[in-house]
Design a protein around this motif. Structure first.
Motif, PDB file in Angstrom:
ATOM      1  N   GLN A  98       0.848  -1.184   0.000  1.00  0.00           N
ATOM      2  CA  GLN A  98       0.000   0.000   0.000  1.00  0.00           C
ATOM      3  C   GLN A  98       0.882   1.233   0.000  1.00  0.00           C
ATOM      4  OE1 GLN A  98      -2.855   0.285   3.217  1.00  0.00           O
ATOM      5  NE2 GLN A  98      -4.188   1.600   1.983  1.00  0.00           N
ATOM      6  N   ALA A  99       0.752   2.014  -1.041  1.00  0.00           N
ATOM      7  CA  ALA A  99       1.462   3.286  -1.145  1.00  0.00           C
ATOM      8  C   ALA A  99       0.558   4.397  -0.615  1.00  0.00           C
ATOM      9  CB  ALA A  99       1.838   3.550  -2.595  1.00  0.00           C
ATOM     10  N   PRO A 100       1.124   5.523  -0.198  1.00  0.00           N
ATOM     11  CA  PRO A 100       0.309   6.618   0.328  1.00  0.00           C
ATOM     12  C   PRO A 100      -0.779   7.049  -0.655  1.00  0.00           C
ATOM     13  CG  PRO A 100       2.606   7.022   0.779  1.00  0.00           C
ATOM     14  CD  PRO A 100       2.563   5.818  -0.119  1.00  0.00           C
ATOM     15  N   GLY A 101      -1.994   7.113  -0.167  1.00  0.00           N
ATOM     16  CA  GLY A 101      -3.108   7.551  -0.994  1.00  0.00           C
ATOM     17  C   GLY A 101      -3.637   6.515  -1.954  1.00  0.00           C
ATOM     18  N   LYS A 102      -3.121   5.293  -1.873  1.00  0.00           N
ATOM     19  CA  LYS A 102      -3.571   4.244  -2.789  1.00  0.00           C
ATOM     20  C   LYS A 102      -4.143   3.060  -2.011  1.00  0.00           C
ATOM     21  CE  LYS A 102      -0.446   5.376  -6.588  1.00  0.00           C
ATOM     22  NZ  LYS A 102       0.513   4.837  -7.583  1.00  0.00           N
ATOM     23  N   GLU A 103      -4.881   2.225  -2.720  1.00  0.00           N
ATOM     24  CA  GLU A 103      -5.460   1.043  -2.098  1.00  0.00           C
ATOM     25  C   GLU A 103      -4.404  -0.044  -1.895  1.00  0.00           C
ATOM     26  OE1 GLU A 103     -10.033   1.325  -3.852  1.00  0.00           O
ATOM     27  OE2 GLU A 103      -8.721  -0.330  -4.420  1.00  0.00           O
ATOM     28  N   ARG A 104      -4.672  -0.906  -0.931  1.00  0.00           N
ATOM     29  CA  ARG A 104      -3.800  -2.047  -0.723  1.00  0.00           C
ATOM     30  C   ARG A 104      -3.993  -3.034  -1.880  1.00  0.00           C
ATOM     31  NH1 ARG A 104      -3.575  -4.665   5.211  1.00  0.00           N
ATOM     32  NH2 ARG A 104      -3.306  -2.439   5.604  1.00  0.00           N
ATOM     33  N   GLN A 143      11.431 -12.132  -2.782  1.00  0.00           N
ATOM     34  CA  GLN A 143      12.676 -11.609  -3.340  1.00  0.00           C
ATOM     35  C   GLN A 143      12.323 -10.552  -4.366  1.00  0.00           C
ATOM     36  OE1 GLN A 143      15.981 -12.304  -2.558  1.00  0.00           O
ATOM     37  NE2 GLN A 143      16.395 -10.578  -3.937  1.00  0.00           N
ATOM     38  N   MET A 144      12.799  -9.346  -4.165  1.00  0.00           N
ATOM     39  CA  MET A 144      12.473  -8.226  -5.043  1.00  0.00           C
ATOM     40  C   MET A 144      13.752  -7.739  -5.710  1.00  0.00           C
ATOM     41  SD  MET A 144       9.743  -6.178  -2.654  1.00  0.00           S
ATOM     42  CE  MET A 144      10.972  -5.703  -1.448  1.00  0.00           C
ATOM     43  N   ASN A 145      13.801  -7.869  -7.014  1.00  0.00           N
ATOM     44  CA  ASN A 145      14.959  -7.436  -7.796  1.00  0.00           C
ATOM     45  C   ASN A 145      14.571  -6.303  -8.732  1.00  0.00           C
ATOM     46  OD1 ASN A 145      16.496  -9.535  -6.627  1.00  0.00           O
ATOM     47  ND2 ASN A 145      15.893 -10.961  -8.238  1.00  0.00           N
ATOM     48  N   THR A 146      15.576  -5.607  -9.235  1.00  0.00           N
ATOM     49  CA  THR A 146      15.371  -4.498 -10.164  1.00  0.00           C
ATOM     50  C   THR A 146      14.269  -3.570  -9.647  1.00  0.00           C
ATOM     51  OG1 THR A 146      15.813  -6.157 -11.902  1.00  0.00           O
ATOM     52  CG2 THR A 146      15.277  -3.943 -12.629  1.00  0.00           C
ATOM     53  N   LEU A 147      14.409  -3.155  -8.430  1.00  0.00           N
ATOM     54  CA  LEU A 147      13.381  -2.331  -7.806  1.00  0.00           C
ATOM     55  C   LEU A 147      13.267  -0.971  -8.476  1.00  0.00           C
ATOM     56  CD1 LEU A 147      14.014  -3.407  -4.141  1.00  0.00           C
ATOM     57  CD2 LEU A 147      11.788  -3.452  -5.267  1.00  0.00           C
ATOM     58  N   LYS A 148      12.049  -0.470  -8.495  1.00  0.00           N
ATOM     59  CA  LYS A 148      11.733   0.815  -9.109  1.00  0.00           C
ATOM     60  C   LYS A 148      11.130   1.742  -8.051  1.00  0.00           C
ATOM     61  CE  LYS A 148      10.517  -1.532 -13.420  1.00  0.00           C
ATOM     62  NZ  LYS A 148       9.457  -1.747 -14.441  1.00  0.00           N
ATOM     63  N   PRO A 149      11.227   3.049  -8.246  1.00  0.00           N
ATOM     64  CA  PRO A 149      10.618   3.971  -7.279  1.00  0.00           C
ATOM     65  C   PRO A 149       9.128   3.696  -7.057  1.00  0.00           C
ATOM     66  CG  PRO A 149      12.105   5.160  -8.698  1.00  0.00           C
ATOM     67  CD  PRO A 149      12.029   3.773  -9.248  1.00  0.00           C
ATOM     68  N   GLU A 150       8.442   3.232  -8.086  1.00  0.00           N
ATOM     69  CA  GLU A 150       7.009   2.951  -7.940  1.00  0.00           C
ATOM     70  C   GLU A 150       6.728   1.712  -7.096  1.00  0.00           C
ATOM     71  OE1 GLU A 150       8.708   3.494 -10.795  1.00  0.00           O
ATOM     72  OE2 GLU A 150       7.939   2.205 -12.428  1.00  0.00           O
ATOM     73  N   ASP A 151       7.761   0.978  -6.700  1.00  0.00           N
ATOM     74  CA  ASP A 151       7.589  -0.134  -5.776  1.00  0.00           C
ATOM     75  C   ASP A 151       7.552   0.346  -4.321  1.00  0.00           C
ATOM     76  OD1 ASP A 151       9.815  -2.013  -7.865  1.00  0.00           O
ATOM     77  OD2 ASP A 151       7.620  -2.209  -7.767  1.00  0.00           O
ATOM     78  N   THR A 152       7.812   1.610  -4.101  1.00  0.00           N
ATOM     79  CA  THR A 152       7.795   2.158  -2.755  1.00  0.00           C
ATOM     80  C   THR A 152       6.412   2.026  -2.131  1.00  0.00           C
ATOM     81  OG1 THR A 152       9.582   3.723  -3.204  1.00  0.00           O
ATOM     82  CG2 THR A 152       8.074   4.268  -1.394  1.00  0.00           C
ATOM     83  N   ALA A 153       6.360   1.402  -0.961  1.00  0.00           N
ATOM     84  CA  ALA A 153       5.085   1.159  -0.280  1.00  0.00           C
ATOM     85  C   ALA A 153       5.357   0.468   1.053  1.00  0.00           C
ATOM     86  CB  ALA A 153       4.178   0.276  -1.125  1.00  0.00           C
ATOM     87  N   VAL A 154       4.318   0.353   1.844  1.00  0.00           N
ATOM     88  CA  VAL A 154       4.356  -0.553   2.984  1.00  0.00           C
ATOM     89  C   VAL A 154       3.910  -1.921   2.482  1.00  0.00           C
ATOM     90  CG1 VAL A 154       3.462  -1.077   5.276  1.00  0.00           C
ATOM     91  CG2 VAL A 154       3.888   1.300   4.616  1.00  0.00           C
ATOM     92  N   TYR A 155       4.709  -2.921   2.765  1.00  0.00           N
ATOM     93  CA  TYR A 155       4.421  -4.278   2.319  1.00  0.00           C
ATOM     94  C   TYR A 155       3.901  -5.103   3.500  1.00  0.00           C
ATOM     95  CZ  TYR A 155       6.538  -3.502  -2.228  1.00  0.00           C
ATOM     96  OH  TYR A 155       6.795  -3.050  -3.498  1.00  0.00           O
ATOM     97  N   TYR A 156       2.816  -5.814   3.237  1.00  0.00           N
ATOM     98  CA  TYR A 156       2.162  -6.609   4.274  1.00  0.00           C
ATOM     99  C   TYR A 156       2.162  -8.091   3.893  1.00  0.00           C
ATOM    100  CZ  TYR A 156       0.197  -2.151   5.819  1.00  0.00           C
ATOM    101  OH  TYR A 156       0.036  -0.859   6.260  1.00  0.00           O
TER     102      TYR A 156
END
Length: 120
Positions: free
Chosen positions: A39-45, A81-94
């Motif tokens: 869930q990123a700020p202002g977006k749905e989970r 395992q998260m590879n080749t991460l992008k800025p749009e992957d920024t979020a709280v992960y649950y």
């Protein structure tokens, strides 16, 4: 009943990698479908990846080929395992769990979340 605890989040530069871990309590872990949401700020989970007790997997289109979900039933653990991460992957992960075999469905049990921040 299952309790979930995530770890492994942090700050990484774009193109980098992180691994998230989810530790589950309970003796019936192998009977649960498991998933990673974010869930990123202002977006749905959103469901990012999921895995059945038999190893069947699901991935969100935007993470296919970059993220890999796995589980170790003997250790009551799930991983992302998260590879080749992008800025749009920024979020709280649950980390999440549900009893049964369906993996794209409502989940009943949730961890507290771990922050992943990808800088550009």
């Amino acid at each position: 009943q299952v309790q979930l605890v995530e770890s492994g989040g942090g700050l990484v530069q774009a193109g980098g990698s992180l691994r998230l871990d989810c530790a589950a309590s309970g003796r019936t872990f192998s009977t649960y479908a498991m998933g990673w949401f974010r869930q990123a700020p202002g977006k749905e989970r959103t469901l990012v990846a999921a895995i059945s007790n038999g190893g069947r997997t699901y991935y969100l289109d935007s993470v296919k080929g970059r993220f890999t979900i796995s589980r170790d039933n003997a250790k009551n653990m799930m991983y992302l395992q998260m590879n080749t991460l992008k800025p749009e992957d920024t979020a709280v992960y649950y980390c999440a769990a549900r009893f049964g075999t369906a993996i794209v469905a409502s989940y009943n049990y949730w961890g507290q979340g771990t922050q992943v921040t990808v800088s550009s």
